[in-house]
Design a protein around this motif. Structure first.
Motif, PDB file in Angstrom:
ATOM      1  N   ARG A  59       0.824  -1.208   0.000  1.00  0.00           N
ATOM      2  CA  ARG A  59       0.000   0.000   0.000  1.00  0.00           C
ATOM      3  C   ARG A  59       0.858   1.258   0.000  1.00  0.00           C
ATOM      4  O   ARG A  59       0.562   2.225  -0.700  1.00  0.00           O
ATOM      5  CB  ARG A  59      -0.937   0.008   1.204  1.00  0.00           C
ATOM      6  N   MET A  60       1.931   1.255   0.783  1.00  0.00           N
ATOM      7  CA  MET A  60       2.820   2.408   0.805  1.00  0.00           C
ATOM      8  C   MET A  60       3.463   2.630  -0.556  1.00  0.00           C
ATOM      9  O   MET A  60       3.546   3.773  -1.039  1.00  0.00           O
ATOM     10  CB  MET A  60       3.892   2.228   1.879  1.00  0.00           C
ATOM     11  N   VAL A  61       3.904   1.561  -1.182  1.00  0.00           N
ATOM     12  CA  VAL A  61       4.539   1.677  -2.502  1.00  0.00           C
ATOM     13  C   VAL A  61       3.556   2.254  -3.518  1.00  0.00           C
ATOM     14  O   VAL A  61       3.897   3.140  -4.306  1.00  0.00           O
ATOM     15  CB  VAL A  61       5.063   0.308  -2.970  1.00  0.00           C
ATOM     16  N   LEU A  62       2.323   1.743  -3.498  1.00  0.00           N
ATOM     17  CA  LEU A  62       1.307   2.209  -4.439  1.00  0.00           C
ATOM     18  C   LEU A  62       1.116   3.724  -4.363  1.00  0.00           C
ATOM     19  O   LEU A  62       1.052   4.403  -5.400  1.00  0.00           O
ATOM     20  CB  LEU A  62      -0.023   1.499  -4.156  1.00  0.00           C
ATOM     21  N   GLU A  63       1.055   4.255  -3.146  1.00  0.00           N
ATOM     22  CA  GLU A  63       0.795   5.683  -3.003  1.00  0.00           C
ATOM     23  C   GLU A  63       2.070   6.523  -3.081  1.00  0.00           C
ATOM     24  O   GLU A  63       2.028   7.662  -3.562  1.00  0.00           O
ATOM     25  CB  GLU A  63       0.037   5.942  -1.707  1.00  0.00           C
ATOM     26  N   LEU A  64       3.188   5.974  -2.629  1.00  0.00           N
ATOM     27  CA  LEU A  64       4.438   6.726  -2.750  1.00  0.00           C
ATOM     28  C   LEU A  64       4.836   6.924  -4.214  1.00  0.00           C
ATOM     29  O   LEU A  64       5.497   7.909  -4.549  1.00  0.00           O
ATOM     30  CB  LEU A  64       5.556   6.026  -1.990  1.00  0.00           C
ATOM     31  N   ARG A  65       4.458   6.009  -5.083  1.00  0.00           N
ATOM     32  CA  ARG A  65       4.728   6.201  -6.510  1.00  0.00           C
ATOM     33  C   ARG A  65       4.027   7.452  -7.048  1.00  0.00           C
ATOM     34  O   ARG A  65       4.440   8.025  -8.057  1.00  0.00           O
ATOM     35  CB  ARG A  65       4.266   4.983  -7.308  1.00  0.00           C
ATOM     36  N   LEU A  66       2.965   7.864  -6.357  1.00  0.00           N
ATOM     37  CA  LEU A  66       2.162   9.005  -6.821  1.00  0.00           C
ATOM     38  C   LEU A  66       2.526  10.314  -6.122  1.00  0.00           C
ATOM     39  O   LEU A  66       1.840  11.318  -6.309  1.00  0.00           O
ATOM     40  CB  LEU A  66       0.681   8.702  -6.608  1.00  0.00           C
ATOM     41  N   VAL A  67       3.579  10.303  -5.326  1.00  0.00           N
ATOM     42  CA  VAL A  67       4.027  11.545  -4.689  1.00  0.00           C
ATOM     43  C   VAL A  67       4.279  12.595  -5.765  1.00  0.00           C
ATOM     44  O   VAL A  67       4.983  12.357  -6.741  1.00  0.00           O
ATOM     45  CB  VAL A  67       5.318  11.306  -3.876  1.00  0.00           C
ATOM     46  N   GLY A  68       3.670  13.752  -5.601  1.00  0.00           N
ATOM     47  CA  GLY A  68       3.898  14.840  -6.546  1.00  0.00           C
ATOM     48  C   GLY A  68       3.033  14.810  -7.791  1.00  0.00           C
ATOM     49  O   GLY A  68       3.125  15.729  -8.612  1.00  0.00           O
ATOM     50  N   SER A  69       2.178  13.788  -7.938  1.00  0.00           N
ATOM     51  CA  SER A  69       1.324  13.762  -9.121  1.00  0.00           C
ATOM     52  C   SER A  69       0.325  14.912  -9.070  1.00  0.00           C
ATOM     53  O   SER A  69      -0.301  15.163  -8.047  1.00  0.00           O
ATOM     54  CB  SER A  69       0.584  12.423  -9.219  1.00  0.00           C
ATOM     55  N   GLY A 245       4.196 -12.244  14.183  1.00  0.00           N
ATOM     56  CA  GLY A 245       3.118 -13.225  14.174  1.00  0.00           C
ATOM     57  C   GLY A 245       2.641 -13.530  15.578  1.00  0.00           C
ATOM     58  O   GLY A 245       3.136 -12.982  16.564  1.00  0.00           O
ATOM     59  N   GLY A 246       1.674 -14.442  15.677  1.00  0.00           N
ATOM     60  CA  GLY A 246       1.073 -14.766  16.968  1.00  0.00           C
ATOM     61  C   GLY A 246       2.035 -15.347  17.975  1.00  0.00           C
ATOM     62  O   GLY A 246       1.858 -15.172  19.190  1.00  0.00           O
ATOM     63  N   ASP A 247       3.063 -16.070  17.528  1.00  0.00           N
ATOM     64  CA  ASP A 247       4.018 -16.669  18.464  1.00  0.00           C
ATOM     65  C   ASP A 247       5.280 -15.839  18.619  1.00  0.00           C
ATOM     66  O   ASP A 247       6.270 -16.295  19.207  1.00  0.00           O
ATOM     67  CB  ASP A 247       4.379 -18.085  18.012  1.00  0.00           C
ATOM     68  N   GLY A 248       5.240 -14.623  18.092  1.00  0.00           N
ATOM     69  CA  GLY A 248       6.407 -13.750  18.198  1.00  0.00           C
ATOM     70  C   GLY A 248       7.331 -13.806  17.005  1.00  0.00           C
ATOM     71  O   GLY A 248       8.290 -13.022  16.931  1.00  0.00           O
ATOM     72  N   SER A 249       7.069 -14.711  16.050  1.00  0.00           N
ATOM     73  CA  SER A 249       7.898 -14.785  14.852  1.00  0.00           C
ATOM     74  C   SER A 249       7.789 -13.478  14.059  1.00  0.00           C
ATOM     75  O   SER A 249       6.727 -12.856  14.029  1.00  0.00           O
ATOM     76  CB  SER A 249       7.444 -15.955  13.971  1.00  0.00           C
ATOM     77  N   ARG A 250       8.865 -13.077  13.412  1.00  0.00           N
ATOM     78  CA  ARG A 250       8.884 -11.801  12.714  1.00  0.00           C
ATOM     79  C   ARG A 250       9.277 -11.968  11.251  1.00  0.00           C
ATOM     80  O   ARG A 250      10.044 -12.847  10.892  1.00  0.00           O
ATOM     81  CB  ARG A 250       9.843 -10.830  13.398  1.00  0.00           C
ATOM     82  N   ARG A 251       8.702 -11.107  10.446  1.00  0.00           N
ATOM     83  CA  ARG A 251       9.036 -11.053   9.024  1.00  0.00           C
ATOM     84  C   ARG A 251       9.309  -9.593   8.660  1.00  0.00           C
ATOM     85  O   ARG A 251       8.636  -8.680   9.114  1.00  0.00           O
ATOM     86  CB  ARG A 251       7.884 -11.577   8.176  1.00  0.00           C
ATOM     87  N   ILE A 252      10.317  -9.383   7.818  1.00  0.00           N
ATOM     88  CA  ILE A 252      10.690  -8.055   7.358  1.00  0.00           C
ATOM     89  C   ILE A 252      10.528  -7.999   5.845  1.00  0.00           C
ATOM     90  O   ILE A 252      11.045  -8.856   5.124  1.00  0.00           O
ATOM     91  CB  ILE A 252      12.146  -7.715   7.732  1.00  0.00           C
ATOM     92  N   ILE A 253       9.797  -6.999   5.372  1.00  0.00           N
ATOM     93  CA  ILE A 253       9.670  -6.741   3.938  1.00  0.00           C
ATOM     94  C   ILE A 253      10.333  -5.402   3.659  1.00  0.00           C
ATOM     95  O   ILE A 253      10.009  -4.396   4.297  1.00  0.00           O
ATOM     96  CB  ILE A 253       8.204  -6.706   3.480  1.00  0.00           C
ATOM     97  N   SER A 254      11.266  -5.397   2.718  1.00  0.00           N
ATOM     98  CA  SER A 254      11.986  -4.162   2.384  1.00  0.00           C
ATOM     99  C   SER A 254      11.936  -3.918   0.885  1.00  0.00           C
ATOM    100  O   SER A 254      11.961  -4.856   0.091  1.00  0.00           O
ATOM    101  CB  SER A 254      13.449  -4.249   2.843  1.00  0.00           C
ATOM    102  N   THR A 255      11.863  -2.647   0.519  1.00  0.00           N
ATOM    103  CA  THR A 255      11.887  -2.280  -0.898  1.00  0.00           C
ATOM    104  C   THR A 255      12.250  -0.809  -1.024  1.00  0.00           C
ATOM    105  O   THR A 255      12.344  -0.085  -0.024  1.00  0.00           O
ATOM    106  CB  THR A 255      10.514  -2.561  -1.562  1.00  0.00           C
ATOM    107  N   ARG A 256      12.457  -0.357  -2.251  1.00  0.00           N
ATOM    108  CA  ARG A 256      12.685   1.053  -2.540  1.00  0.00           C
ATOM    109  C   ARG A 256      11.728   1.475  -3.647  1.00  0.00           C
ATOM    110  O   ARG A 256      11.448   0.695  -4.553  1.00  0.00           O
ATOM    111  CB  ARG A 256      14.142   1.302  -2.955  1.00  0.00           C
ATOM    112  N   VAL A 257      11.235   2.699  -3.544  1.00  0.00           N
ATOM    113  CA  VAL A 257      10.265   3.178  -4.529  1.00  0.00           C
ATOM    114  C   VAL A 257      10.661   4.562  -5.023  1.00  0.00           C
ATOM    115  O   VAL A 257      11.087   5.421  -4.245  1.00  0.00           O
ATOM    116  CB  VAL A 257       8.835   3.211  -3.900  1.00  0.00           C
ATOM    117  N   LYS A 258      10.518   4.741  -6.339  1.00  0.00           N
ATOM    118  CA  LYS A 258      10.816   6.030  -6.964  1.00  0.00           C
ATOM    119  C   LYS A 258       9.509   6.699  -7.391  1.00  0.00           C
ATOM    120  O   LYS A 258       8.865   6.227  -8.326  1.00  0.00           O
ATOM    121  CB  LYS A 258      11.714   5.836  -8.182  1.00  0.00           C
ATOM    122  N   PRO A 259       9.098   7.749  -6.695  1.00  0.00           N
ATOM    123  CA  PRO A 259       7.908   8.482  -7.145  1.00  0.00           C
ATOM    124  C   PRO A 259       8.109   9.011  -8.555  1.00  0.00           C
ATOM    125  O   PRO A 259       9.129   9.672  -8.853  1.00  0.00           O
ATOM    126  CB  PRO A 259       7.798   9.626  -6.124  1.00  0.00           C
TER     127      PRO A 259
END
Length: 265
Positions: A59-69, A245-259
């Motif tokens: 969701r962040m990527v979708l809208e950050l691509r539109l920064v300045g539109s 997650g429910g048992d404390g397990s963690r996941r990291i998603i990383s990316t870069r976006v160019k508006p």
């Protein structure tokens, strides 16, 4: 005299052996079951964390691509990114295209607007989603060919918009108009949520069980900018979102976006 017939059965020693073997079998089965149950629980927890992090980043990527539109480089518009830190970013752009109709048509001026005017009248008040096309706190983008500017909307009454500052140019009937929004994404540590707000309104949680949000900023050459960044120099945003997650397990998603629109500056 004949001997009595021996009665069929098991001796105590035999029963003890059977019980011992049965106990070992049950323990082995229980151990295997517990192992697979733990594996399933961890996998389900990791999946939940992955889905949450992915949903937030997408969701962040979708809208950050539109920064300045419908904003970048327009008369009366400042930097499209108006606040930036390691855990939050506030930007301006037409992120919802709500001034389009179902057939792809756009809202336009219903009456010519003169230079110096603070009131404009548009031909439609309803957006593509059936809600208001314009709202106080948003910005009006208005264009006639290469002549274009942006002004804050102070009030809306049907198809009549009152602007916070006067138009610099005159615009004829049919000139293109769009609504441009201010959006903020941030990490709320007390509630462990990724939040989103629009137009200075309340911050709505959009992803739960967030443990960290790290934002980084880069210039046109891809070099990282020190925090707080020089806002007009930002051309790319890095996102790293961690969910639990429910048992404390963690996941990291990383990316870069160019508006897209920032590349035009």
């Amino acid at each position: 005299m004949s001997r009595p017939a021996r009665q069929a059965g098991y001796s105590l020693a035999e029963l003890l052996v059977v019980v011992a073997v049965l106990g070992l079998t049950v323990a082995a089965v229980a151990g295997v079951y517990a192992f697979f149950q733990q594996t399933y629980t961890r996998a389900a927890s990791l999946e939940d964390a992955q889905l949450g992090a992915r949903a937030g980043v997408d969701r962040m990527v979708l809208e950050l691509r539109l920064v300045g539109s419908y904003w970048a480089g327009v008369n009366g518009a400042g930097s499209a990114i108006i606040a930036a830190s390691a855990t939050s970013v506030t930007f301006i752009g037409d992120v919802d295209a709500d001034t389009l109709d179902g057939a792809g048509g756009e809202v336009s001026l219903a009456q010519s607007a003169v230079a110096g005017s603070t009131v404009v009248r548009v031909d439609r008040a309803t957006g593509a989603d059936g809600g208001p096309a314009f709202a106080p706190g948003e910005y009006l983008f208005i264009a006639n060919g290469a002549t274009r500017e942006a002004r804050a909307i102070a009030a809306v009454a049907g198809t009549t918009l009152t602007l916070a500052s006067a138009l610099v140019n005159a615009y004829p009937v049919g000139s293109l108009v769009r609504s441009v929004e201010t959006v903020t994404y941030g990490f709320d540590a007390p509630t462990s949520t990724l939040t989103r707000s629009m137009g200075g309104g309340a911050a709505d949680p959009i992803v739960d069980n967030v443990t960290d949000l790290t934002l980084t900023y880069f210039d046109e050459f891809g070099a990282p900018l020190a925090l707080p960044p020089n806002l007009p120099l930002i051309r790319e945003v890095g996102i790293s979102l961690t969910c639990r997650g429910g048992d404390g397990s963690r996941r990291i998603i990383s990316t870069r976006v160019k508006p897209r629109s920032l590349a035009l500056l």
